[in-house]
Design a protein around this motif. Structure first.
Motif, PDB file in Angstrom:
ATOM      1  N   GLY A 561     -41.663 -14.040 -38.291  1.00  0.00           N
ATOM      2  CA  GLY A 561     -42.844 -13.391 -37.736  1.00  0.00           C
ATOM      3  C   GLY A 561     -43.283 -13.888 -36.383  1.00  0.00           C
ATOM      4  O   GLY A 561     -44.346 -13.489 -35.892  1.00  0.00           O
ATOM      5  N   GLU A 562     -42.485 -14.738 -35.737  1.00  0.00           N
ATOM      6  CA  GLU A 562     -42.848 -15.264 -34.427  1.00  0.00           C
ATOM      7  C   GLU A 562     -41.734 -14.978 -33.421  1.00  0.00           C
ATOM      8  O   GLU A 562     -40.556 -14.873 -33.789  1.00  0.00           O
ATOM      9  CB  GLU A 562     -43.069 -16.776 -34.514  1.00  0.00           C
ATOM     10  N   ILE A 563     -42.115 -14.857 -32.170  1.00  0.00           N
ATOM     11  CA  ILE A 563     -41.127 -14.708 -31.109  1.00  0.00           C
ATOM     12  C   ILE A 563     -40.584 -16.104 -30.770  1.00  0.00           C
ATOM     13  O   ILE A 563     -41.329 -16.975 -30.310  1.00  0.00           O
ATOM     14  CB  ILE A 563     -41.734 -14.058 -29.846  1.00  0.00           C
ATOM     15  N   VAL A 564     -39.274 -16.288 -31.018  1.00  0.00           N
ATOM     16  CA  VAL A 564     -38.671 -17.600 -30.756  1.00  0.00           C
ATOM     17  C   VAL A 564     -37.881 -17.605 -29.454  1.00  0.00           C
ATOM     18  O   VAL A 564     -37.535 -18.677 -28.942  1.00  0.00           O
ATOM     19  CB  VAL A 564     -37.761 -18.033 -31.924  1.00  0.00           C
ATOM     20  N   ASP A 565     -37.608 -16.407 -28.901  1.00  0.00           N
ATOM     21  CA  ASP A 565     -36.906 -16.337 -27.618  1.00  0.00           C
ATOM     22  C   ASP A 565     -37.047 -14.936 -27.065  1.00  0.00           C
ATOM     23  O   ASP A 565     -37.308 -13.979 -27.805  1.00  0.00           O
ATOM     24  CB  ASP A 565     -35.427 -16.688 -27.786  1.00  0.00           C
ATOM     25  N   MET A 566     -36.880 -14.803 -25.756  1.00  0.00           N
ATOM     26  CA  MET A 566     -36.991 -13.507 -25.110  1.00  0.00           C
ATOM     27  C   MET A 566     -36.232 -13.541 -23.787  1.00  0.00           C
ATOM     28  O   MET A 566     -36.230 -14.556 -23.092  1.00  0.00           O
ATOM     29  CB  MET A 566     -38.462 -13.148 -24.864  1.00  0.00           C
ATOM     30  N   GLY A 567     -35.580 -12.444 -23.450  1.00  0.00           N
ATOM     31  CA  GLY A 567     -34.850 -12.367 -22.190  1.00  0.00           C
ATOM     32  C   GLY A 567     -33.795 -11.288 -22.244  1.00  0.00           C
ATOM     33  O   GLY A 567     -33.703 -10.522 -23.219  1.00  0.00           O
ATOM     34  N   THR A 568     -32.964 -11.193 -21.202  1.00  0.00           N
ATOM     35  CA  THR A 568     -31.862 -10.241 -21.211  1.00  0.00           C
ATOM     36  C   THR A 568     -30.739 -10.798 -22.072  1.00  0.00           C
ATOM     37  O   THR A 568     -30.753 -11.970 -22.466  1.00  0.00           O
ATOM     38  CB  THR A 568     -31.344  -9.998 -19.787  1.00  0.00           C
ATOM     39  N   HIS A 569     -29.774  -9.932 -22.345  1.00  0.00           N
ATOM     40  CA  HIS A 569     -28.638 -10.354 -23.159  1.00  0.00           C
ATOM     41  C   HIS A 569     -27.930 -11.574 -22.546  1.00  0.00           C
ATOM     42  O   HIS A 569     -27.656 -12.558 -23.240  1.00  0.00           O
ATOM     43  CB  HIS A 569     -27.662  -9.173 -23.287  1.00  0.00           C
ATOM     44  N   ASP A 570     -27.685 -11.510 -21.233  1.00  0.00           N
ATOM     45  CA  ASP A 570     -26.981 -12.614 -20.565  1.00  0.00           C
ATOM     46  C   ASP A 570     -27.810 -13.892 -20.568  1.00  0.00           C
ATOM     47  O   ASP A 570     -27.279 -14.998 -20.751  1.00  0.00           O
ATOM     48  CB  ASP A 570     -26.621 -12.216 -19.127  1.00  0.00           C
ATOM     49  N   GLU A 571     -29.124 -13.731 -20.347  1.00  0.00           N
ATOM     50  CA  GLU A 571     -29.997 -14.913 -20.335  1.00  0.00           C
ATOM     51  C   GLU A 571     -30.012 -15.600 -21.698  1.00  0.00           C
ATOM     52  O   GLU A 571     -29.950 -16.840 -21.787  1.00  0.00           O
ATOM     53  CB  GLU A 571     -31.413 -14.510 -19.943  1.00  0.00           C
ATOM     54  N   LEU A 572     -30.056 -14.813 -22.750  1.00  0.00           N
ATOM     55  CA  LEU A 572     -30.130 -15.395 -24.089  1.00  0.00           C
ATOM     56  C   LEU A 572     -28.814 -16.051 -24.489  1.00  0.00           C
ATOM     57  O   LEU A 572     -28.808 -17.060 -25.222  1.00  0.00           O
ATOM     58  CB  LEU A 572     -30.511 -14.304 -25.108  1.00  0.00           C
ATOM     59  N   LEU A 573     -27.696 -15.491 -24.023  1.00  0.00           N
ATOM     60  CA  LEU A 573     -26.408 -16.097 -24.342  1.00  0.00           C
ATOM     61  C   LEU A 573     -26.151 -17.371 -23.538  1.00  0.00           C
ATOM     62  O   LEU A 573     -25.356 -18.225 -23.955  1.00  0.00           O
ATOM     63  CB  LEU A 573     -25.270 -15.102 -24.071  1.00  0.00           C
ATOM     64  N   SER A 574     -26.840 -17.491 -22.407  1.00  0.00           N
ATOM     65  CA  SER A 574     -26.603 -18.645 -21.534  1.00  0.00           C
ATOM     66  C   SER A 574     -27.248 -19.923 -22.054  1.00  0.00           C
ATOM     67  O   SER A 574     -27.007 -21.002 -21.504  1.00  0.00           O
ATOM     68  CB  SER A 574     -27.138 -18.346 -20.125  1.00  0.00           C
ATOM     69  N   ARG A 575     -28.081 -19.814 -23.081  1.00  0.00           N
ATOM     70  CA  ARG A 575     -28.737 -21.014 -23.603  1.00  0.00           C
ATOM     71  C   ARG A 575     -28.626 -21.044 -25.131  1.00  0.00           C
ATOM     72  O   ARG A 575     -28.564 -19.997 -25.791  1.00  0.00           O
ATOM     73  CB  ARG A 575     -30.207 -21.042 -23.186  1.00  0.00           C
ATOM     74  N   PRO A 576     -28.579 -22.230 -25.704  1.00  0.00           N
ATOM     75  CA  PRO A 576     -28.499 -22.348 -27.167  1.00  0.00           C
ATOM     76  C   PRO A 576     -29.763 -21.754 -27.803  1.00  0.00           C
ATOM     77  O   PRO A 576     -30.855 -21.881 -27.267  1.00  0.00           O
ATOM     78  CB  PRO A 576     -28.414 -23.858 -27.409  1.00  0.00           C
ATOM     79  N   GLY A 577     -29.574 -21.137 -28.936  1.00  0.00           N
ATOM     80  CA  GLY A 577     -30.732 -20.587 -29.626  1.00  0.00           C
ATOM     81  C   GLY A 577     -30.325 -19.609 -30.709  1.00  0.00           C
ATOM     82  O   GLY A 577     -29.133 -19.417 -31.017  1.00  0.00           O
ATOM     83  N   LYS A 578     -31.315 -18.984 -31.305  1.00  0.00           N
ATOM     84  CA  LYS A 578     -31.102 -18.064 -32.419  1.00  0.00           C
ATOM     85  C   LYS A 578     -30.205 -16.897 -32.024  1.00  0.00           C
ATOM     86  O   LYS A 578     -29.300 -16.505 -32.769  1.00  0.00           O
ATOM     87  CB  LYS A 578     -32.470 -17.533 -32.898  1.00  0.00           C
ATOM     88  N   TYR A 579     -30.459 -16.332 -30.844  1.00  0.00           N
ATOM     89  CA  TYR A 579     -29.701 -15.161 -30.406  1.00  0.00           C
ATOM     90  C   TYR A 579     -28.229 -15.508 -30.212  1.00  0.00           C
ATOM     91  O   TYR A 579     -27.333 -14.765 -30.652  1.00  0.00           O
ATOM     92  CB  TYR A 579     -30.291 -14.601 -29.106  1.00  0.00           C
ATOM     93  N   ALA A 580     -27.951 -16.630 -29.563  1.00  0.00           N
ATOM     94  CA  ALA A 580     -26.568 -17.042 -29.322  1.00  0.00           C
ATOM     95  C   ALA A 580     -25.836 -17.266 -30.640  1.00  0.00           C
ATOM     96  O   ALA A 580     -24.665 -16.875 -30.797  1.00  0.00           O
ATOM     97  CB  ALA A 580     -26.538 -18.308 -28.477  1.00  0.00           C
ATOM     98  N   ASP A 581     -26.520 -17.851 -31.615  1.00  0.00           N
ATOM     99  CA  ASP A 581     -25.905 -18.076 -32.922  1.00  0.00           C
ATOM    100  C   ASP A 581     -25.587 -16.743 -33.606  1.00  0.00           C
ATOM    101  O   ASP A 581     -24.516 -16.582 -34.208  1.00  0.00           O
ATOM    102  CB  ASP A 581     -26.836 -18.900 -33.815  1.00  0.00           C
ATOM    103  N   MET A 582     -26.509 -15.800 -33.537  1.00  0.00           N
ATOM    104  CA  MET A 582     -26.287 -14.492 -34.151  1.00  0.00           C
ATOM    105  C   MET A 582     -25.151 -13.743 -33.454  1.00  0.00           C
ATOM    106  O   MET A 582     -24.355 -13.058 -34.097  1.00  0.00           O
ATOM    107  CB  MET A 582     -27.583 -13.666 -34.099  1.00  0.00           C
TER     108      MET A 582
END
Length: 599
Positions: A561-582
């Motif tokens: 229920g919380e925003i843990v990250d936000m950005g473009t596809h490339d920005e999110l892949l460039s840093r470790p986090g939930k999106y990169a893991d998914m």
């Protein structure tokens, strides 16, 4: 979320439902009462005509009247009896054949209008769903309740008033005896009210479960899976179990009422015996004529039969239905979601400011302390694992739900202050659980727009934009085998749902995981097309497939229920986090599909 229920008294119920019933069919209500009054008088006229016939025959026996006098009296009684039977048929046909179905239809419309105004979040509340089940039972109960009330007042009331005056003129004690027999029976019925009101409260949750299990066994939506997986016995056992519990509760209530009816019959028998004795002694003492004795003695059986019918049948039925009527009134009294009128200006975008939302009966928030801005012409994708709060956030952003904390503005309008009808103007959407309407192909698409704009040309255009291949399917083909039409595949239905969303004129459009039956590559094609169609509009895409999310201007990553990250596809892949893991977990889907395309 739950609202305190008011306990209505019997007279409060009458004061509420009579105007509702009258508004549903005013002419028929007046006619029903008029027929009842005439019908009631006809019964009293029969007693008078019977007395006149027997008195005339008695006079003829002592040469005080002739054959012609007896014939006239006989024809008079025959005419009254024949007219009474005609009235009985007309009265019954009008009540059950015209007034009852007409009232049920109008009450159903009234219930649906009320549901339209109730906060949609209530449909997540199990207590409300139980109340709704009870209220639906009230749709049938109210017309019956009112018709019995009309019968008791206009028919039985007129009959007993007229026959009471007649009996009082003969011997006042006769009328008192009838009342002494009638009053205890009424008192017994007041106990029955509590019994069946309590029964209705206990039965509604069980009845809702039972109806659901029946659907899993019989409905077209379920039967293939329940048969193939061997789940029929499991659901049948649940269905049988809830049915047994329901039957047990009903049996206990009926047992109590059976004892009450036994008391009623004893009281009625004693009263009838006392009345017959008084009538006999009055005749032997010369207080009344032979004709009066014969007419009243014949009428006594009818009077007590009617009393038994009123108390044992009609009052008993009212007592059983009063709980259902109460539940209908409780729903009508529920707080409605209202607000000011307004026109959304989507140049101002859509924004959430520190919003939180918790579903009824749950402790953990589905969305908590979330802020998000969506600008005009921007497309954002909302991603996250199951249960992350994606669909709840969409419902908040579209104004379907109101946040418990914080505020949401749609085109500059605050969802907490503006009426839903104003908020929904210019909003369109395609949702994961879309509906397969049993209508024509054209109607399935055009239902999302104004009826004046519905037409094959606009609907066909929306279908093409959604990638629906018609083939030999015509726009006027019925999409339902149950109604003699055709059935479609899951993918075809999803494209129709997308076309339905595109057909509606909008400045803000939402796609909430509508492509679960479409392969990832085809899904990407649809989202690319959607991206072109959403140009210049506020757009939200909810998906668990990240290959489609990368087409958005921004990606919002939700977790618990919380925003843990936000950005473009490339920005999110460039840093470790939930999106990169998914993305790493899902990348193999798209690699395999791309290999298939290359081959």
């Amino acid at each position: 979320m739950n609202e305190e229920k008011k306990n209505y008294t019997f007279f409060e119920v009458i004061a509420r439902i009579i105007p509702i019933q009258f508004q549903s069919a005013p002419f028929n209500c007046i006619l029903e009462n008029l027929l009842a009054v005439i019908h009631g008088l006809s019964f009293s006229l029969t007693v008078v005509a019977t007395q006149h016939l027997f008195d005339t025959i008695a006079k003829a026996a002592v040469n005080e009247a002739g054959f012609q006098d007896c014939l006239v009296s006989l024809l008079l009684l025959s005419g009254v009896t024949f007219g009474q039977q005609i009235l009985n048929g007309v009265h019954n046909f009008h009540g059950t054949g015209i007034l009852f179905p007409k009232s049920m239809g109008k009450l159903t419309v009234l219930l649906h209008r009320k549901l339209k105004s109730i906060d949609p979040a209530q449909f997540e509340n199990t207590d409300f769903l139980d109340d709704l089940n009870k209220a639906r039972e009230g749709i049938r109960a109210i017309p019956l309740f009112c018709m019995i009330l009309y019968l008791c007042i206009s028919f039985y009331g007129v009959y007993f008033l007229s026959i009471g005056v007649y009996l009082f003129t003969l011997k006042p004690m006769l009328l008192i005896t009838l009342l002494l027999a009638f009053i205890p029976a009424i008192l017994a019925q007041t106990i029955q009210v509590r019994v069946f009101t309590r029964l209705e409260e206990q039965s509604a949750p069980l009845r809702r479960e039972n109806e659901y299990y029946q659907k899993t066994i019989c409905d077209r939506e379920y039967f293939k899976e329940t048969r193939i997986l061997g789940a029929f016995s499991f659901f049948n056992q649940l269905f049988t179990g809830t049915m047994e519990l329901l039957t047990c509760k009903i049996w206990k209530a009926e047992m109590k009422t059976a004892l009450l009816k036994l008391m009623l019959n004893i009281t009625t028998f004693a009263g009838m015996g006392a009345s017959a004795y008084l009538l006999f002694t009055a005749t032997m003492n010369g207080e009344i004529t032979i004709g009066m004795f014969a007419a009243v003695f014949a009428a006594l059986g009818q009077i007590f039969a009617i009393m038994d019918e009123i108390v044992g049948k009609h009052v008993s039925s009212m007592n059983k239905d009063i709980g259902k009527v109460n539940n209908f009134l409780h729903l009508l009294d529920m707080h409605e979601r209202t607000g000011l009128d307004g026109i959304p200006d989507f140049t101002k975008g859509v924004a959430a400011h520190g919003i939180s939302y918790t579903y009824p009966g749950r402790e953990k928030p589905a969305v908590k302390n979330l802020s998000l801005n969506l600008a005009e012409g921007e497309t954002i994708a909302i991603v996250g694992e199951n249960g992350a709060g994606k669909s709840t956030l969409v419902r908040l952003l579209t104004g379907i739900y109101r946040p418990l904390k914080g505020r949401v503005t749609i085109g500059g309008l605050d969802t907490g202050e503006i009426a839903p009808s104003s908020l929904y103007k210019g909003i369109s959407g395609v949702f994961q659980k879309f509906q397969r309407y049993k209508m024509t192909l054209e109607e399935n698409v055009a239902i999302s727009g104004s009826p004046t704009k519905a037409g094959s040309h606009q609907a066909e255009s929306a279908l093409r934009e959604a990638g629906f291949e018609k083939g030999k399917i015509r726009m006027d083909d019925m999409l339902s085998p149950e109604f003699g039409g055709i059935d479609l595949s899951g993918g075809q239905w999803q494209r129709i749902a997308i076309a339905r969303g595109l057909y509606r004129v909008n400045g803000f459009i939402v796609l909430d995981e509508p492509t679960s039956a479409i392969d990832p590559i085809e899904e990407t094609r649809i989202y690319k097309q959607f991206q072109r169609l959403a140009e210049g509009k506020c757009a939200v895409v909810v998906t668990h497939r990240l290959g489609s999310a990368k087409l958005a201007d921004r990606i919002v990553v939700l977790d618990s229920g919380e925003i843990v990250d936000m950005g473009t596809h490339d920005e999110l892949l460039s840093r470790p986090g939930k999106y990169a893991d998914m993305w790493v977990a899902q990348a193999q889907w798209y690699e395999r599909e791309e290999e298939k395309l290359v081959r």
